[in-house]
Design an enzyme around this catalytic site. Structure first.
Site, PDB file in Angstrom:
ATOM      1  CE1 TYR A 253     -22.936  14.623 -22.837  1.00  0.00           C
ATOM      2  CE2 TYR A 253     -24.659  16.319 -22.911  1.00  0.00           C
ATOM      3  CZ  TYR A 253     -23.952  15.338 -22.370  1.00  0.00           C
ATOM      4  OH  TYR A 253     -25.279  14.652 -22.497  1.00  0.00           O
TER       5      TYR A 253
ATOM      6  CG  PHE B  73     -32.149   9.483 -25.764  1.00  0.00           C
ATOM      7  CD1 PHE B  73     -31.280  11.088 -26.562  1.00  0.00           C
ATOM      8  CD2 PHE B  73     -31.868   8.764 -26.180  1.00  0.00           C
ATOM      9  CE1 PHE B  73     -29.796  10.821 -26.950  1.00  0.00           C
ATOM     10  CE2 PHE B  73     -30.978   8.645 -26.867  1.00  0.00           C
ATOM     11  CZ  PHE B  73     -30.073   9.454 -27.312  1.00  0.00           C
ATOM     12  N   PRO B  74     -35.938  13.253 -24.296  1.00  0.00           N
ATOM     13  CG  PRO B  74     -35.961  15.416 -23.466  1.00  0.00           C
ATOM     14  CD  PRO B  74     -34.868  14.289 -24.127  1.00  0.00           C
TER      15      PRO B  74
ATOM     16  N   GLY C  93     -36.871  12.016 -27.789  1.00  0.00           N
ATOM     17  CA  GLY C  93     -36.495  10.794 -28.406  1.00  0.00           C
ATOM     18  C   GLY C  93     -35.918  11.051 -29.516  1.00  0.00           C
TER      19      GLY C  93
ATOM     20  N   GLY D  99     -35.661  13.645 -31.707  1.00  0.00           N
ATOM     21  CA  GLY D  99     -36.014  14.660 -32.255  1.00  0.00           C
ATOM     22  C   GLY D  99     -37.867  13.597 -32.940  1.00  0.00           C
TER      23      GLY D  99
HETATM   24  N1  LIG Z   1     -27.463  11.240 -19.329  1.00  0.00           N
HETATM   25  C1  LIG Z   1     -27.546  10.797 -20.607  1.00  0.00           C
HETATM   26  O1  LIG Z   1     -26.267   9.171 -20.557  1.00  0.00           O
HETATM   27  C2  LIG Z   1     -27.461  11.365 -21.541  1.00  0.00           C
HETATM   28  C3  LIG Z   1     -27.741  10.935 -22.655  1.00  0.00           C
HETATM   29  C4  LIG Z   1     -28.263  11.517 -23.643  1.00  0.00           C
HETATM   30  C5  LIG Z   1     -28.636  12.938 -23.816  1.00  0.00           C
HETATM   31  N2  LIG Z   1     -28.162  13.366 -22.529  1.00  0.00           N
HETATM   32  C6  LIG Z   1     -28.818  15.106 -22.170  1.00  0.00           C
HETATM   33  O2  LIG Z   1     -29.867  14.827 -22.506  1.00  0.00           O
HETATM   34  C7  LIG Z   1     -30.594  16.155 -23.689  1.00  0.00           C
HETATM   35  C8  LIG Z   1     -31.244  15.949 -24.089  1.00  0.00           C
HETATM   36  O3  LIG Z   1     -31.228  14.753 -25.521  1.00  0.00           O
HETATM   37  P1  LIG Z   1     -30.481  14.656 -26.653  1.00  0.00           P
HETATM   38  O4  LIG Z   1     -30.915  16.094 -27.126  1.00  0.00           O
HETATM   39  O5  LIG Z   1     -29.925  13.669 -27.314  1.00  0.00           O
HETATM   40  O6  LIG Z   1     -32.053  14.278 -27.270  1.00  0.00           O
HETATM   41  P2  LIG Z   1     -33.484  15.191 -26.949  1.00  0.00           P
HETATM   42  O7  LIG Z   1     -33.917  16.406 -26.357  1.00  0.00           O
HETATM   43  O8  LIG Z   1     -35.255  14.284 -27.128  1.00  0.00           O
HETATM   44  O9  LIG Z   1     -33.930  15.375 -28.845  1.00  0.00           O
HETATM   45  C9  LIG Z   1     -33.061  16.728 -29.469  1.00  0.00           C
HETATM   46  C10 LIG Z   1     -33.118  15.996 -31.002  1.00  0.00           C
HETATM   47  O10 LIG Z   1     -34.544  16.423 -31.133  1.00  0.00           O
HETATM   48  C11 LIG Z   1     -34.638  17.505 -32.247  1.00  0.00           C
HETATM   49  N3  LIG Z   1     -35.227  18.120 -32.346  1.00  0.00           N
HETATM   50  C12 LIG Z   1     -35.398  18.985 -30.608  1.00  0.00           C
HETATM   51  N4  LIG Z   1     -36.763  19.798 -30.726  1.00  0.00           N
HETATM   52  C13 LIG Z   1     -36.569  19.938 -32.185  1.00  0.00           C
HETATM   53  C14 LIG Z   1     -37.979  20.288 -32.619  1.00  0.00           C
HETATM   54  N5  LIG Z   1     -39.061  21.139 -31.524  1.00  0.00           N
HETATM   55  N6  LIG Z   1     -38.548  19.919 -33.500  1.00  0.00           N
HETATM   56  C15 LIG Z   1     -38.284  18.967 -34.362  1.00  0.00           C
HETATM   57  N7  LIG Z   1     -36.640  18.204 -34.085  1.00  0.00           N
HETATM   58  C16 LIG Z   1     -36.048  19.204 -32.253  1.00  0.00           C
HETATM   59  C17 LIG Z   1     -32.907  18.115 -32.286  1.00  0.00           C
HETATM   60  O11 LIG Z   1     -32.728  18.612 -33.726  1.00  0.00           O
HETATM   61  P3  LIG Z   1     -32.241  20.605 -33.871  1.00  0.00           P
HETATM   62  O12 LIG Z   1     -30.892  20.317 -33.120  1.00  0.00           O
HETATM   63  O13 LIG Z   1     -32.392  20.522 -35.375  1.00  0.00           O
HETATM   64  O14 LIG Z   1     -33.414  21.007 -32.991  1.00  0.00           O
HETATM   65  C18 LIG Z   1     -32.166  17.057 -31.760  1.00  0.00           C
HETATM   66  O15 LIG Z   1     -31.658  16.095 -32.531  1.00  0.00           O
HETATM   67  C19 LIG Z   1     -29.352  16.221 -24.248  1.00  0.00           C
HETATM   68  O16 LIG Z   1     -29.153  17.431 -24.759  1.00  0.00           O
HETATM   69  C20 LIG Z   1     -28.064  15.973 -22.999  1.00  0.00           C
HETATM   70  O17 LIG Z   1     -27.821  17.478 -22.028  1.00  0.00           O
HETATM   71  C21 LIG Z   1     -27.848  12.541 -21.677  1.00  0.00           C
END
Ligand SMILES: NC(=O)c1ccc[n+]([C@@H]2O[C@H](COP(=O)([O-])OP(=O)(O)OC[C@H]3O[C@@H](n4cnc5c(N)ncnc54)[C@H](OP(=O)(O)O)[C@@H]3O)[C@@H](O)[C@H]2O)c1
Length: 296
Positions: A69, A214-215, A217, A219
């Site tokens: 990251y 992507f909990p 999705g 966003g």
């Molecule tokens: N193992 C793997 O292969 C893998 C792959 C991907 C991710 N991950 C891990 O999983 C974690 C979560 O995944 P992710 O961060 O990609 O996706 P996510 O948690 O599903 O979504 C994050 C996105 O949603 C937006 N968001 C979050 N909370 C919000 C809210 N309350 N209102 C509006 N928009 C919101 C964020 O934008 P803002 O920044 O503007 O809030 C960001 O763009 C990552 O941080 C990483 O640690 C692991």
């Protein structure tokens, strides 16, 4: 569940990783505190530091990151923001994915490389042992047993406490268990994406943590005009809170790690820990999620 007003994340309850490492179930994913394409520094490094510190203030004690990251940026910011670490903080990191450039990812599972990345994560995070070290991707060009053997060697040396896998099938989990004790599985999973149900069920049966990436999705499930908007409005909460409450309710081994670069979104997401869904609301959400998945 009682709400802890000072540390609301704690309302999500506790899960013991590997049976002996307690974490508050609603965690934080630190991939979004990097630049576009998960590359380079974030647009607002001060806000990234505030997000990390606020997460801990709110009772979050499980932070997911990876060497890739940034690369390195996320681990470095965690060290800068939170060291010396609270004694109950669990930082989960990963190795096995290299970054040829922004938004590009490629698996590399050669044992000397995995070992190097563990050593470098120890150094960047400023810890003597990685609480949870996850194989970010299985490298199809290296025998799985060899990849896991590198992790087990590090565990024997006291440099790794628990071992996790990412984006793996039941067959791969079973194959990995021949070499290592697997404490967690981190696969893509949310209300609208449930391709890994069998893997979640295996985790439930065997007491492994399931960390859905992507909990919200990325966003999409948080959008004010998204699939959860109407129900969220009826309940007086946000769509993201609904998506996270559904995950927490779906399984007691579920450890969601919503990612955000903003304190406001972090605070809103953590408040989901106190949302209690009735059976009917849970079922309705499951149906909405299924419909949303089919429409896409
Ligand atoms: N193992 C793997 O292969 C893998 C792959 C991907 C991710 N991950 C891990 O999983 C974690 C979560 O995944 P992710 O961060 O990609 O996706 P996510 O948690 O599903 O979504 C994050 C996105 O949603 C937006 N968001 C979050 N909370 C919000 C809210 N309350 N209102 C509006 N928009 C919101 C964020 O934008 P803002 O920044 O503007 O809030 C960001 O763009 C990552 O941080 C990483 O640690 C692991």
């Amino acid at each position: 569940m009682q709400t802890d007003t000072m540390q609301p994340a704690k309302s999500s309850g506790t899960f013991r990783i590997g049976g002996d490492l307690p974490v508050v179930r609603l965690g934080y994913g630190a991939m979004r505190i990097t630049g576009p394409g998960v590359w380079g520094p974030p647009k607002d490094p001060d806000e990234a530091i505030r997000v990390l510190r606020r997460a801990v203030d709110l009772g979050v004690n499980f932070i997911d990151t990876a060497d890739s990251y940034g690369p390195y940026v996320s681990e470095e910011l965690i060290h800068k923001a939170l060291s010396p670490y609270p004694s109950d903080l669990v930082i989960a990191t990963k190795a096995g994915f290299v970054r040829p450039g922004p938004s590009e990812w490629a698996p590399v599972g050669r044992p000397p490389y995995l070992r190097q990345e563990a050593e470098m994560s120890l150094r960047r995070l400023g810890v003597e042992r990685l609480d949870l070290f996850q194989l970010h991707r299985v490298d199809p060009e290296v025998p799985l047993g060899d990849q896991l053997e590198a992790f087990v060697d590090l565990q024997r040396e006291g440099k790794v406490r628990h071992i996790g896998l990412s984006e793996v099938s039941v067959a791969e989990i079973r194959a990995a268990q021949v070499t290592a004790t697997i404490a967690t599985v981190q696969n893509r999973y949310n209300l609208g994406y449930r391709a890994w149900e069998s893997e979640l069920e295996l985790c439930e049966r065997e007491g492994m943590g399931f960390i859905p990436w992507f909990p919200v999705g990325t966003g999409e499930l948080a959008r004010p005009d998204g699939p959860l908007a109407r129900m969220a409005q009826e309940l007086g909460i946000t769509p993201a809170q609904l998506a996270l409450a559904w995950l927490l309710r779906r399984s007691s081994v579920m450890l969601p790690i919503p990612g955000t670069s903003s304190v406001a979104h972090l605070e809103a997401n953590v408040a989901a820990a106190a949302v209690e869904l009735t059976d009917d609301q849970f079922e309705e959400l499951s149906r909405i999620g299924q419909r949303h998945a089919q429409e896409r």
